[in-house]
Design a protein around this motif. Structure first.
Motif, PDB file in Angstrom:
ATOM      1  N   THR A 256       0.828  -1.198   0.000  1.00 27.42           N
ATOM      2  CA  THR A 256       0.000   0.000   0.000  1.00 27.42           C
ATOM      3  C   THR A 256       0.867   1.255   0.000  1.00 27.42           C
ATOM      4  O   THR A 256       2.093   1.181   0.103  1.00 27.42           O
ATOM      5  CB  THR A 256      -0.905  -0.012   1.242  1.00 27.42           C
ATOM      6  N   THR A 257       0.210   2.433  -0.096  1.00 25.19           N
ATOM      7  CA  THR A 257       0.904   3.701   0.164  1.00 25.19           C
ATOM      8  C   THR A 257       0.640   4.175   1.579  1.00 25.19           C
ATOM      9  O   THR A 257       1.276   5.116   2.042  1.00 25.19           O
ATOM     10  CB  THR A 257       0.479   4.797  -0.832  1.00 25.19           C
ATOM     11  N   ALA A 258      -0.325   3.548   2.267  1.00 17.45           N
ATOM     12  CA  ALA A 258      -0.555   3.741   3.711  1.00 17.45           C
ATOM     13  C   ALA A 258      -0.928   5.171   4.084  1.00 17.45           C
ATOM     14  O   ALA A 258      -0.370   5.756   5.001  1.00 17.45           O
ATOM     15  CB  ALA A 258       0.650   3.261   4.508  1.00 17.45           C
ATOM     16  N   LYS A 259      -1.895   5.725   3.373  1.00 17.69           N
ATOM     17  CA  LYS A 259      -2.484   7.001   3.769  1.00 17.69           C
ATOM     18  C   LYS A 259      -3.720   6.715   4.631  1.00 17.69           C
ATOM     19  O   LYS A 259      -4.626   6.004   4.198  1.00 17.69           O
ATOM     20  CB  LYS A 259      -2.894   7.821   2.548  1.00 17.69           C
ATOM     21  N   VAL A 260      -3.738   7.256   5.827  1.00 15.24           N
ATOM     22  CA  VAL A 260      -4.857   7.065   6.753  1.00 15.24           C
ATOM     23  C   VAL A 260      -5.765   8.282   6.590  1.00 15.24           C
ATOM     24  O   VAL A 260      -5.644   9.265   7.316  1.00 15.24           O
ATOM     25  CB  VAL A 260      -4.379   6.911   8.194  1.00 15.24           C
ATOM     26  N   THR A 261      -6.670   8.226   5.636  1.00 14.20           N
ATOM     27  CA  THR A 261      -7.428   9.418   5.268  1.00 14.20           C
ATOM     28  C   THR A 261      -8.826   9.078   4.793  1.00 14.20           C
ATOM     29  O   THR A 261      -9.064   8.000   4.249  1.00 14.20           O
ATOM     30  CB  THR A 261      -6.687  10.200   4.171  1.00 14.20           C
ATOM     31  N   ALA A 262      -9.733  10.020   5.007  1.00 14.43           N
ATOM     32  CA  ALA A 262     -11.085   9.921   4.465  1.00 14.43           C
ATOM     33  C   ALA A 262     -11.187  10.625   3.124  1.00 14.43           C
ATOM     34  O   ALA A 262     -12.259  10.660   2.518  1.00 14.43           O
ATOM     35  CB  ALA A 262     -12.095  10.522   5.450  1.00 14.43           C
ATOM     36  N   GLN A 263     -10.091  11.206   2.659  1.00 15.37           N
ATOM     37  CA  GLN A 263     -10.070  11.827   1.338  1.00 15.37           C
ATOM     38  C   GLN A 263      -9.702  10.754   0.313  1.00 15.37           C
ATOM     39  O   GLN A 263      -8.544  10.418   0.136  1.00 15.37           O
ATOM     40  CB  GLN A 263      -9.067  12.982   1.269  1.00 15.37           C
ATOM     41  N   HIS A 264     -10.694  10.237  -0.347  1.00 11.59           N
ATOM     42  CA  HIS A 264     -10.512   9.112  -1.273  1.00 11.59           C
ATOM     43  C   HIS A 264     -10.635   9.574  -2.714  1.00 11.59           C
ATOM     44  O   HIS A 264     -11.434   9.055  -3.491  1.00 11.59           O
ATOM     45  CB  HIS A 264     -11.520   8.003  -0.959  1.00 11.59           C
ATOM     46  N   GLY A 265      -9.829  10.568  -3.074  1.00 13.65           N
ATOM     47  CA  GLY A 265      -9.928  11.152  -4.400  1.00 13.65           C
ATOM     48  C   GLY A 265     -11.138  12.069  -4.476  1.00 13.65           C
ATOM     49  O   GLY A 265     -11.657  12.546  -3.469  1.00 13.65           O
ATOM     50  N   LEU A 266     -11.605  12.317  -5.699  1.00 15.06           N
ATOM     51  CA  LEU A 266     -12.812  13.136  -5.885  1.00 15.06           C
ATOM     52  C   LEU A 266     -14.016  12.210  -5.808  1.00 15.06           C
ATOM     53  O   LEU A 266     -14.484  11.668  -6.810  1.00 15.06           O
ATOM     54  CB  LEU A 266     -12.762  13.851  -7.235  1.00 15.06           C
ATOM     55  N   ILE A 267     -14.538  12.018  -4.601  1.00 15.31           N
ATOM     56  CA  ILE A 267     -15.585  11.033  -4.384  1.00 15.31           C
ATOM     57  C   ILE A 267     -16.877  11.618  -3.811  1.00 15.31           C
ATOM     58  O   ILE A 267     -17.971  11.143  -4.103  1.00 15.31           O
ATOM     59  CB  ILE A 267     -15.065   9.892  -3.458  1.00 15.31           C
ATOM     60  N   TYR A 268     -16.789  12.691  -3.022  1.00 13.08           N
ATOM     61  CA  TYR A 268     -17.966  13.107  -2.251  1.00 13.08           C
ATOM     62  C   TYR A 268     -19.039  13.789  -3.092  1.00 13.08           C
ATOM     63  O   TYR A 268     -20.239  13.562  -2.868  1.00 13.08           O
ATOM     64  CB  TYR A 268     -17.530  13.967  -1.062  1.00 13.08           C
ATOM     65  N   ASP A 269     -18.659  14.588  -4.069  1.00 14.28           N
ATOM     66  CA  ASP A 269     -19.668  15.145  -4.961  1.00 14.28           C
ATOM     67  C   ASP A 269     -20.360  14.026  -5.736  1.00 14.28           C
ATOM     68  O   ASP A 269     -21.581  14.035  -5.917  1.00 14.28           O
ATOM     69  CB  ASP A 269     -19.022  16.147  -5.929  1.00 14.28           C
ATOM     70  N   GLU A 270     -19.577  13.045  -6.172  1.00 16.01           N
ATOM     71  CA  GLU A 270     -20.145  11.907  -6.899  1.00 16.01           C
ATOM     72  C   GLU A 270     -21.102  11.109  -6.029  1.00 16.01           C
ATOM     73  O   GLU A 270     -22.183  10.697  -6.472  1.00 16.01           O
ATOM     74  CB  GLU A 270     -19.020  11.008  -7.410  1.00 16.01           C
ATOM     75  N   LEU A 271     -20.732  10.879  -4.763  1.00 16.26           N
ATOM     76  CA  LEU A 271     -21.607  10.134  -3.861  1.00 16.26           C
ATOM     77  C   LEU A 271     -22.913  10.876  -3.621  1.00 16.26           C
ATOM     78  O   LEU A 271     -23.986  10.266  -3.549  1.00 16.26           O
ATOM     79  CB  LEU A 271     -20.897   9.866  -2.533  1.00 16.26           C
ATOM     80  N   ILE A 272     -22.827  12.199  -3.474  1.00 22.79           N
ATOM     81  CA  ILE A 272     -24.047  12.989  -3.286  1.00 22.79           C
ATOM     82  C   ILE A 272     -24.952  12.851  -4.506  1.00 22.79           C
ATOM     83  O   ILE A 272     -26.171  12.665  -4.384  1.00 22.79           O
ATOM     84  CB  ILE A 272     -23.705  14.467  -3.028  1.00 22.79           C
ATOM     85  N   GLN A 273     -24.356  12.912  -5.703  1.00 21.91           N
ATOM     86  CA  GLN A 273     -25.142  12.817  -6.929  1.00 21.91           C
ATOM     87  C   GLN A 273     -25.830  11.468  -7.063  1.00 21.91           C
ATOM     88  O   GLN A 273     -26.979  11.378  -7.500  1.00 21.91           O
ATOM     89  CB  GLN A 273     -24.241  13.068  -8.152  1.00 21.91           C
ATOM     90  N   HIS A 274     -25.145  10.397  -6.677  1.00 23.97           N
ATOM     91  CA  HIS A 274     -25.681   9.048  -6.874  1.00 23.97           C
ATOM     92  C   HIS A 274     -26.555   8.571  -5.723  1.00 23.97           C
ATOM     93  O   HIS A 274     -27.538   7.847  -5.939  1.00 23.97           O
ATOM     94  CB  HIS A 274     -24.551   8.049  -7.086  1.00 23.97           C
ATOM     95  N   PHE A 275     -26.192   8.943  -4.490  1.00 22.89           N
ATOM     96  CA  PHE A 275     -26.856   8.351  -3.326  1.00 22.89           C
ATOM     97  C   PHE A 275     -27.542   9.355  -2.411  1.00 22.89           C
ATOM     98  O   PHE A 275     -28.260   8.962  -1.500  1.00 22.89           O
ATOM     99  CB  PHE A 275     -25.837   7.555  -2.494  1.00 22.89           C
ATOM    100  N   GLY A 276     -27.276  10.636  -2.620  1.00 26.19           N
ATOM    101  CA  GLY A 276     -27.859  11.632  -1.740  1.00 26.19           C
ATOM    102  C   GLY A 276     -26.903  12.036  -0.636  1.00 26.19           C
ATOM    103  O   GLY A 276     -25.909  11.363  -0.343  1.00 26.19           O
ATOM    104  N   GLU A 277     -27.224  13.137  -0.016  1.00 23.10           N
ATOM    105  CA  GLU A 277     -26.341  13.735   0.977  1.00 23.10           C
ATOM    106  C   GLU A 277     -26.180  12.866   2.220  1.00 23.10           C
ATOM    107  O   GLU A 277     -25.094  12.765   2.787  1.00 23.10           O
ATOM    108  CB  GLU A 277     -26.910  15.107   1.357  1.00 23.10           C
ATOM    109  N   GLU A 278     -27.253  12.225   2.648  1.00 21.39           N
ATOM    110  CA  GLU A 278     -27.192  11.437   3.879  1.00 21.39           C
ATOM    111  C   GLU A 278     -26.202  10.281   3.766  1.00 21.39           C
ATOM    112  O   GLU A 278     -25.357  10.074   4.653  1.00 21.39           O
ATOM    113  CB  GLU A 278     -28.580  10.894   4.232  1.00 21.39           C
ATOM    114  N   LYS A 279     -26.266   9.537   2.664  1.00 23.73           N
ATOM    115  CA  LYS A 279     -25.366   8.400   2.514  1.00 23.73           C
ATOM    116  C   LYS A 279     -23.932   8.849   2.255  1.00 23.73           C
ATOM    117  O   LYS A 279     -22.983   8.204   2.707  1.00 23.73           O
ATOM    118  CB  LYS A 279     -25.856   7.482   1.397  1.00 23.73           C
ATOM    119  N   ALA A 280     -23.763   9.942   1.532  1.00 24.88           N
ATOM    120  CA  ALA A 280     -22.413  10.474   1.326  1.00 24.88           C
ATOM    121  C   ALA A 280     -21.796  10.874   2.659  1.00 24.88           C
ATOM    122  O   ALA A 280     -20.609  10.628   2.900  1.00 24.88           O
ATOM    123  CB  ALA A 280     -22.462  11.674   0.381  1.00 24.88           C
ATOM    124  N   ARG A 281     -22.601  11.481   3.526  1.00 22.54           N
ATOM    125  CA  ARG A 281     -22.091  11.866   4.852  1.00 22.54           C
ATOM    126  C   ARG A 281     -21.737  10.631   5.675  1.00 22.54           C
ATOM    127  O   ARG A 281     -20.744  10.619   6.403  1.00 22.54           O
ATOM    128  CB  ARG A 281     -23.125  12.723   5.586  1.00 22.54           C
TER     129      ARG A 281
END
Length: 518
Positions: A76-101
């Motif tokens: 691995t590269t072993a980054k301990v992070t919740a920043q998983h690339g550009l994912i949160y706008d996409e999650l909101i679009q597909h699943f809604g704000e609640e599930k993205a949160r």
């Protein structure tokens, strides 16, 4: 520290994490066992889950097909992070704000739990808090970054949109930053958890290959050597689920990515970085024998479809030299990750409400926090504790958007590779193979795979993958046979390295080949 001369990639694959950690070895399981929980897979998910379960008083056995922490975890590269690339706008679009949160909060809590475990046990693992950046050098991606920042604000993520970053990486057009993330040495961390499992009565076995499972009143795991494990619960933490009765091979696609470790000439100002565009360029630092070394990773592609693979290492090497003046490449390694059709991992009961078999897979290259999400969620399921993340990660979920579109696309890719492999006519013959070279060759009009060692020993295999009949391709960088359909990987001798294939490639005796008629 390895020294391979200026401008030269190391000849051998070697992960710094594995090279710098003295992991204990464990025996092969030879006797039948009856336990509370059998965990199949000795990577970060299996070890972390075992750690949490032995703390709850469960009798736990972990079995690993090779050696623990040697798969994706050790590469691995072993980054301990919740920043998983550009994912949160996409999650909101597909699943809604609640599930993205929920996705964000699950990974944020996982990162905090890792920090708590490190503090609790006083683990020396080079844990360091860093800000994490997604940046771009392209005007085409600025709007994507701004939309991601708007998603951060909607979800309550501590971050910002910035016009520059601490590194000099050319003409930066913008970046989104997530504050107070972290990095660490994953195996130094996990080796302490392994010791805790042993000291708490947990059992770990290596070189113990699970082949299949019967599910009667209790699950029974059958091993290649004939031993059996009967358990109240079985957890599949094998990267690709070893027990695939849900068609995971059609719901996951495998990707390979690459890492080079290099000593920079330019100073490094801290932080963790990944770009928004392709090819991916990910950067973090690590201390190696007191010196600051940078890990450059990326250049991902679908497994078996990245020929010639060595060019991906060379591309990362070029980036390290041009941007940081790196003159010496110390290590190089690669990893394989699985991606689901909707980009959310599968974690939980293999079949809804049946706690006998649980699964964790599809981490999309972000396994450090996701493994803790998985371990905590599966522990809660077993002890009967409500977990608010169970629904969004459930393997039984179905999402029409973007699931159907992605499944169709992946199945078309599989079909194309299946057909093209069958009609491919190799342009090499056995007599053309040089020492240290592998290639698809023609034998009497048929397709075979040949590899010749530096001392002239020849290994020949049938290139038909034993999973679903696709034709494997030669991976020149890692010296493996890789399937372009579902990502199975095989050694030069044909043995399974990665599933979903369970059986080795058919071996062909090179002495039986009539070269005069081939």
């Amino acid at each position: 520290m390895q020294n391979n001369g200026e401008g030269k990639l190391p000849d051998q694959l070697s992960s710094y994490w594995l090279k710098s950690t003295n992991l204990p070895s464990f025996p092969q399981i030879k006797q039948d066992l009856n336990v509370d929980v059998a965990i199949i897979g000795g990577g970060i998910t299996g070890i972390t889950t075992a750690y949490l379960l032995v703390k709850e008083g469960y009798q736990v056995t972990v079995i690993e097909a090779s050696t623990i922490l040697n798969g994706t975890t050790g590469h691995t590269t072993a980054k301990v992070t919740a920043q998983h690339g550009l994912i949160y706008d996409e999650l909101i679009q597909h699943f809604g704000e609640e599930k993205a949160r929920l996705y964000y909060e699950a990974n944020k809590e996982a990162a905090e739990q890792i920090a708590e475990i490190i503090k609790l046990h006083g683990i020396d693992c080079d844990y360091k808090t860093e800000d994490a950046y997604v940046y771009t050098n392209s005007n085409d991606y600025v709007q994507n970054l701004k939309k991601e920042y708007e998603a951060y604000k909607r979800l309550g993520i501590k971050g910002d949109f910035v016009d520059s970053i601490p590194l000099d990486l050319g003409n930066i057009k913008g970046a989104v930053v997530m504050k107070n993330q972290a990095q660490f040495h994953p195996l130094q961390y996990l080796s302490e958890l392994v010791d805790f499992i042993k000291d708490s009565g947990g059992e770990i076995y290596e070189q113990s290959v699970a082949t299949h499972m019967d599910i009667e009143d209790k699950p029974i795991v059958h091993l290649k050597n004939g031993a059996k494990i009967t358990a109240q619960h079985v957890i599949s933490a094998t990267h690709f689920p070893f027990h695939d009765n849900r068609g995971y091979f059609a719901r996951l696609h495998p990707e390979r990515s690459y890492v080079v470790a290099a000593k920079p000439e330019k100073s490094f100002s801290g932080g963790m970085y990944i770009n928004a565009e392709k090819p991916t360029r990910s950067i973090r630092s690590v201390k190696v024998e007191g010196e600051e070394i940078l890990l450059f990773s990326g250049d991902g592609h679908k497994t078996g479809q990245g020929e010639p693979e060595k060019e991906h290492y060379e591309s990362l090497e070029k980036f390290a030299k041009e941007e940081f003046g790196a003159k010496e490449i110390l290590y190089r390694w690669s990893a394989q990750d699985l991606v689901t059709e909707d980009k959310l991992p599968f974690i939980g009961c293999n079949n809804a409400d049946d706690k006998r078999v649980l699964v964790a897979t599809g981490y999309r290259k972000w396994g450090m926090t996701t493994s803790m999400v998985a371990a905590q969620l599966m522990k809660d399921i077993l002890i009967g504790k409500e977990n608010r993340y169970e629904e969004i990660f459930s393997p039984s979920r179905f999402t029409a958007d973007p699931g159907i579109k992605t499944i169709v696309k992946q199945n078309m890719n599989v079909a194309a590779n299946l057909i093209s492999g069958k009609f491919e006519r190799p342009d090499k013959e056995m007599k053309d193979i040089k020492e240290g070279e592998g290639a698809v060759v023609s034998i009497k009009g048929g397709r075979a795979g040949a590899y010749k060692t530096m001392d002239g020993q020849l290994y020949v295999v049938d290139t038909t993958c034993t999973h679903m009949g696709c034709e494997v391709n030669w991976n020149s960088a890692d010296q493996t046979w890789d399937c372009p359909c579902h990502g199975s990987r095989f050694s030069i001798e044909g043995d399974v390295i990665e599933g979903p294939a369970e059986r080795p490639l058919k071996k062909i005796d090179p002495n039986s080949i009539d070269y005069t008629t081939s």
